[in-house]
Design a protein around this motif. Structure first.
Motif, short mmCIF file in Angstrom:
data_model
loop_
_atom_site.label_atom_id
_atom_site.label_comp_id
_atom_site.label_asym_id
_atom_site.label_seq_id
_atom_site.Cartn_x
_atom_site.Cartn_y
_atom_site.Cartn_z
N HIS A 1 42.12 27.79 31.27
CA HIS A 1 42.63 28.16 32.85
C HIS A 1 43.51 29.75 32.62
O HIS A 1 43.48 30.26 33.59
CB HIS A 1 43.44 27.11 33.16
CG HIS A 1 42.70 26.03 33.67
ND1 HIS A 1 42.09 25.93 35.20
CD2 HIS A 1 42.09 24.80 33.21
CE1 HIS A 1 41.41 24.86 35.44
NE2 HIS A 1 41.33 24.09 34.25
N GLU A 2 44.29 29.72 31.67
CA GLU A 2 44.75 31.07 31.46
C GLU A 2 43.76 32.09 31.51
O GLU A 2 43.92 33.31 32.13
CB GLU A 2 45.72 30.80 30.20
CG GLU A 2 46.67 31.99 30.13
CD GLU A 2 47.39 31.96 28.68
OE1 GLU A 2 48.16 32.90 28.57
OE2 GLU A 2 47.02 31.00 27.80
N SER B 1 41.06 36.69 33.69
CA SER B 1 39.78 37.62 33.50
C SER B 1 38.91 37.10 34.62
O SER B 1 37.99 38.12 35.09
CB SER B 1 39.31 37.14 32.49
OG SER B 1 38.70 35.88 32.66
N GLY B 2 39.19 35.97 35.69
CA GLY B 2 38.23 35.56 36.40
C GLY B 2 37.05 35.00 35.96
O GLY B 2 36.00 34.43 36.66
N CYS B 3 36.76 34.72 34.47
CA CYS B 3 35.83 34.03 34.08
C CYS B 3 36.10 32.63 34.05
O CYS B 3 37.21 32.41 33.33
CB CYS B 3 35.68 34.88 32.42
SG CYS B 3 34.89 36.18 32.39
N GLY B 4 35.01 31.93 34.35
CA GLY B 4 35.08 30.43 34.04
C GLY B 4 34.70 30.31 32.42
O GLY B 4 34.39 30.76 31.83
N CYS B 5 34.37 28.84 32.51
CA CYS B 5 33.87 28.46 31.31
C CYS B 5 33.09 27.19 31.42
O CYS B 5 33.47 25.97 32.08
CB CYS B 5 35.14 28.21 30.27
SG CYS B 5 34.60 27.60 28.43
N GLU B 6 32.14 27.01 30.54
CA GLU B 6 31.31 25.80 30.49
C GLU B 6 31.18 25.33 28.99
O GLU B 6 30.86 26.01 28.16
CB GLU B 6 29.71 25.98 30.95
CG GLU B 6 29.07 24.89 30.78
CD GLU B 6 27.42 24.98 31.44
OE1 GLU B 6 27.65 25.79 32.49
OE2 GLU B 6 26.69 24.20 30.87
N LEU C 1 31.68 31.51 28.28
CA LEU C 1 32.31 31.89 29.60
C LEU C 1 31.39 32.09 30.50
O LEU C 1 30.21 32.43 30.31
CB LEU C 1 33.10 33.46 29.27
CG LEU C 1 34.39 33.01 28.30
CD1 LEU C 1 35.24 34.32 28.41
CD2 LEU C 1 35.23 31.85 28.50
N THR C 2 31.72 32.27 31.88
CA THR C 2 30.59 31.80 32.87
C THR C 2 31.26 32.99 34.15
O THR C 2 32.44 33.40 34.14
CB THR C 2 30.51 30.61 33.50
OG1 THR C 2 31.75 30.17 34.07
CG2 THR C 2 29.93 29.64 32.46
N VAL C 3 30.40 33.24 34.95
CA VAL C 3 30.93 34.00 36.15
C VAL C 3 31.44 32.89 37.29
O VAL C 3 32.35 33.45 37.97
CB VAL C 3 29.74 34.62 37.18
CG1 VAL C 3 29.40 35.99 36.00
CG2 VAL C 3 28.31 33.98 37.05
#
Lengths: 331, 331
Positions: free
Chosen positions: A227-228, A233-238, A301-303
Motif C-alpha cells: 500500500h505504501e 507510485s500509483g502502481c497496484g499489485c497482484e 505490479l499493475t496499472v
C-alpha cells in the motif's frame, strides 16, 4: 555496582548513572569509550543516510530474539534496504524504575553482539529512567548512520507496472512468534521470529540495475509495504496467493485467531520490486544465501490502483492495509 | 482524521498510523516529505558527528518550553558544544494510548518551530504507541547528525590545571522551573526554564584556539560536568561561590526544598573550559549575545583531584556529584 534493580537515580546524570553506564551499559554493548555528546565517524565522499526506529516489543525476550538485538537489526535493516552501508549506531534506553539489571545486561549484550556481528559500532546514546508505573520495562530507540553510493538509484517512485514482487523468505514469523510468546493461548510450537540482519541479502543484490526498491516488511507486514508503494507510485499489485511463502505454524495461528499473515510483521525479510528481466537473478542470488533459501517471486505490479490476491481457484480478493491494531508492541 | 486521542492502532504501521503521520506529525514538524527508512543528507569533507538523547520531562509543558522544543534543543546543543554544525535531526515518538492529539500537535509544532529556527531539518523518525498504563504520555528520542571541521581540537582530555571555568548564564533555571511546575508546593514565581538553543553561543567562540572543551550542563547540572572533567582529565576544580550566577528564585526554591542549584539541570547554558589567556575573549563574545549577557568566569581547574567551592568567607566545601535523584524526569 551493588544494585540489582533500576532506581530512579540510575537516570539522573549523577554518580549512580555513571556507574550504571560504566559497569553495565558500556561493557554490555561493547563500547570502548564512554559516550560523549556527539561522536565522530570516518568520512568519505558517499552520501550519508540516517535511519531511526524505536522498539517497544512485549515480551522483551521472544523465541528467536529480544528487544536488544531487535533494536540493532531493525535500524541496520532500514539502512540496508535503502542501499546504504551502515557505519554507526546510537542507542537510547528508556528504562522503568525497578527493572532488573541482570535482564538489562542480557538484553544489551544481545544488542552489542548483534552490532559486532554486523561490524557496526555503537558510538553513542543516552539513558533515561522513568518512575515505576510510568514506563514499560525497557524501550530502546536506535538511530543508524550509513553511506550510500551516489549512483544508487533505489527509489519507491521508480517502480513500474509489470515489475516483479519478490520476498526473501517466509512472511509473518516475527509477528506470530511474539503473539504466541505473549498471549496465553495454550498454543506451543517451535516457531521462531525471523528477527535478523538483512545486510547480506541487500549486499547480494544492490548492484543490479533492475533492482528498483527494497523495503523490510515490519509493522503492518507485506500489506503495508504494497500500500505504501501504491500511495507513492500509483502502481497496484497482484499477488499469486498460492506461492507466497508462509510457514504452516504461521498460517495455523492466523486461521485460529483471525489474523491475516500478510499483515503480520517480519524483522528479517526483504520485499524487493525488480524489473522483470532481473527477477530471476535476484532470486538466484538470494537463494544462494542461507537466509534467502525460500526467496520467492510472489506477484507483479499493475496499472490498477488496487492490491489484490489471486487465489488458487482463480478468484481474487483485496489485501487491505492494517487498520485497527490487533497486535500492539510487536516491535 | 476524526480521532481526538491516540489509539493503539495509531502505532501499528497501517492506515491509522499513516493518517496520523500525514495529517498531524509531518505538518506539525514541518517535514516536506514522508519519513523513509533512511534519509540522505548533503555531504562534504568535514567529519560527521552523531548525538542522541531521549526526553521524558514531566510535565510535558513547563514555563519556557515543552518536551517538543526540548527534544530539538537538547540534541542540537549536544552537537553545538562538540563544535559541530548540525545538519539533520531524527525524532522518535513513543506515545501512550489515550494521549490527546491536540496536545501531540502542539508539542510537535513546537519541535518543528525549534528546528526551523535553528535551520536544521527533521529528516526522519519513527512513531510507536504503547498501551494505556504502560507509558508516560509522550517520550521523544532525538538524534542529530552534525559536521565538525577536521581541525577542531575540542577535547575533554585537553584541559589543564589553571584553565578558567566559564558559564554562559545563570544555572539551574530549567530544573527549578520544572520542579515548580510539577510539585504542588503552592509556590509561584515568574521563573522560566532556560531551555533554548546554544548554537549561537557555540558559534561565537568555537574558533578560539584557547577554547579547550564545552559541555551543556543538563542532568546533574554543573556538578556533573566538573566531575566528568575530573574523571576524564584528572583535573579538579575550585569555584568561587560568590560569583556563580544564580537567579534569586532558583536559590530560594533550592534553600526551601534542600536542593543544590549546582546539581540542577540547565537546558540552554554552556560550561566552557578555556586557557586562562583566552578567558576574557570568550566572556566578551558571549556577553555580546542576548543569551550570554550573564556569562561569568566562576573558577579554575586545579591539580587537586577534588571539586571544591570557595565560600565568600574564605572557607571551602566539596561539590559532590548528584547521587540519589530528588528530581526525576527533568529532561
Amino acid at each position: 555496582m551493588k544494585a540489582t534493580h533500576i532506581q530512579l537515580a540510575h537516570g539522573n546524570g549523577g554518580r549512580l548513572m555513571r556507574e550504571l553506564l560504566e559497569t553495565l551499559v558500556f561493557p554490555a554493548l561493547g563500547c570502548r569509550e564512554a559516550f560523549t555528546d556527539a561522536s565522530p565517524l570516518a568520512s568519505d565522499k558517499r552520501i550519508p543516510l540516517m535511519a531511526s526506529d524505536s522498539f517497544t516489543v512485549q515480551p522483551l525476550e521472544f523465541p528467536g530474539g529480544n528487544i536488544g538485538s531487535l533494536a540493532v537489526h531493525g535500524t541496520l535493516n532500514d539502512l540496508a534496504v535503502s542501499g546504504a552501508e551502515p557505519a554507526a549506531l546510537t542507542l537510547n534506553l528508556i528504562i522503568e524504575e525497578g527493572f532488573a539489571l541482570d535482564t538489562l545486561r542480557r538484553l544489551l549484550e544481545s544488542a552489542g553482539a548483534a552490532a559486532r556481528a554486523a561490524g557496526v559500532p555503537i558510538i553513542g546514546g543516552d539513558t533515561k529512567v522513568v518512575p515505576r508505573g510510568q514506563g514499560s520495562g525497557l524501550v530502546i530507540a536506535s538511530t543508524g548512520l550509513g553511506w550510500r553510493d551516489a549512483g544508487c538509484a533505489l527509489d519507491i517512485r521508480s517502480v513500474q507496472p509489470g515489475d516483479a514482487v519478490l520476498v526473501s523468505g517466509p512472511l509473518g514469523d516475527h509477528g506470530a512468534s511474539v503473539l504466541m510468546a505473549r498471549e496465553a493461548f495454550g498454543l506451543s510450537s517451535g516457531l521462531q521470529s525471523d528477527a535478523s540482519c538483512v545486510l547480506e541479502l541487500a549486499h547480494a543484490v544492490r548492484d543490479l540495475p533492475g533492482l528498483r526498491f527494497m523495503r523490510d516488511p515490519t509493522r503492518g507486514g507485506l500489506a503495508s509495504v504494497l500500500h505504501e508503494i501504491l500511495q507513492a507510485s500509483g502502481c497496484g499489485c497482484e499477488l499469486n496467493e498460492a506461492v507466497i511463502p508462509l510457514r504452516p505454524e504461521v498460517s495455523g495461528v492466523c486461521q485460529l485467531l483471525g489474523f491475516n499473515p500478510l499483515q503480520l510483521a517480519c524483522e528479517g525479510r526483504i520485499v524487493a520490486i525488480v524489473a522483470v528481466e532481473s527477477a530471476n537473478e535476484v532470486l538466484a542470488r538470494w537463494q544462494a544465501l542461507p537466509e534467502g533459501q525460500s526467496a520467492t517471486r510472489i506477484g507483479h505490479l499493475t496499472v490498477d490502483r488496487r492490491v489484490i490476491l489471486r487465489t488458487p481457484l482463480g478468484g481474487q480478493r483485496y489485501l487491505d492495509e492494517l487498520a485497527e491494531d490487533p497486535l500492539p508492541r510487536i516491535c
